[in-house]
Write an enzyme that holds these catalytic residues in place. Structure first.
Site: not given
Ligand code: APR
Length: 246
Positions: A108, A126, A153
């Protein structure tokens, strides 16, 4: 640094890792946290750019209303990312591509750190901040670190926008469909560093589970997906992933 115990990994997971041929991995912002990339949720403060919340400046509406402002935000994000390096979790997954007969890495993330770690054929659901796309003919252009980014472009003269799925936009057709097919066929599915709140990406481990795969989550925190997983490895991806193949 806390030394992770290798007994964190069950004999079941070790055995399945050893014998699997079709493996799918879904990653989220958490896998890049140890490289210094802020996650979207968790840690409380969402990014704000010039008084505009992240999901306003990174939206389809903003591309129509003020494309230069959107570019300013993405140019800033690339300038931060350019200084950051992949971490052991990215490198471990790049290595897995040579371990399994069919390895599918779906992310993502738009930070490009999987590619920087040497992963090939990454399904970037994404998009990527390292690409621009023509708003008219959809031709895509690489943005090379340290070089001037293309802004028109050359094919149709159309203006270029970041090749990233913005808030209010659908995923590009094809990427998710391929990922869903691979999730349906995989024997082992890893979900790493995602809060599993954003669909359709969060639906991939559900597809894998329903098709009989063994699903393993790697995250320091529990997520809405944890209950569905066969195994939850509570820890940081950069510390946990290298233990799995040991
Ligand atoms: N290792 C593994 N996981 C981790 C670490 C780490 N070192 N640090 C944080 N996390 C976890 C957090 O606990 C959380 O559950 O990573 C997760 C990050 O979650 P989000 O910030 O919500 O990111 P993501 O799930 O990728 O978001 C999905 O939402 O905002 C949109 O397009 C954007 O791609 C993104 C999508």
């Amino acid at each position: 640094m806390q030394i992770m115990q290798s007994d964190l990994i069950s004999a079941e997971l070790r055995n399945r890792f050893k014998h699997a041929s079709r493996v799918l991995v879904l990653t989220g912002a958490g896998i890049s946290a140890e490289s210094g990339v802020p996650t979207f949720r968790g840690g409380g403060n969402t990014a704000v750019w010039k008084g505009m919340p992240f999901d306003v400046i990174s939206s389809a509406t903003m591309v129509e209303r003020d494309l230069p402002a959107v570019w300013e935000w993405f140019d800033y994000r690339r300038s931060l990312l350019q200084k950051l390096q992949p971490n052991p979790a990215h490198y471990e997954l790049a290595r897995w591509a040579d371990v399994f007969q069919e390895f599918t890495l779906v992310t993502q993330n738009v930070d490009g750190l999987h590619r920087a770690a040497g992963s090939r054929d990454v399904i970037e659901l994404h998009g990527s901040v390292w690409r621009a796309r023509c708003v008219s003919c959809r031709t895509s252009y690489e943005i090379i670190p340290g070089e001037r980014r293309p802004d028109v472009c050359v094919g149709c003269g159309g203006s270029l926008r970041p090749d990233v799925v913005l808030f209010g936009e659908m995923l590009p057709s094809g990427a998710f469909e391929i990922a869903a097919e691979r999730a349906q066929a995989c024997q082992l599915c890893f979900v790493i560093g995602t809060s599993a709140l954003v669909y359709p990406a969060a639906g991939l481990p559900e597809i894998a589970k329903a098709a009989g795969a063994y699903v393993c989550e790697v995250n320091p925190e529990f997520t809405p997906l944890s209950a569905l997983c066969d195994e939850v490895l509570t820890g940081k991806a950069g510390e946990v992933l290298p233990l799995i193949s040991q």
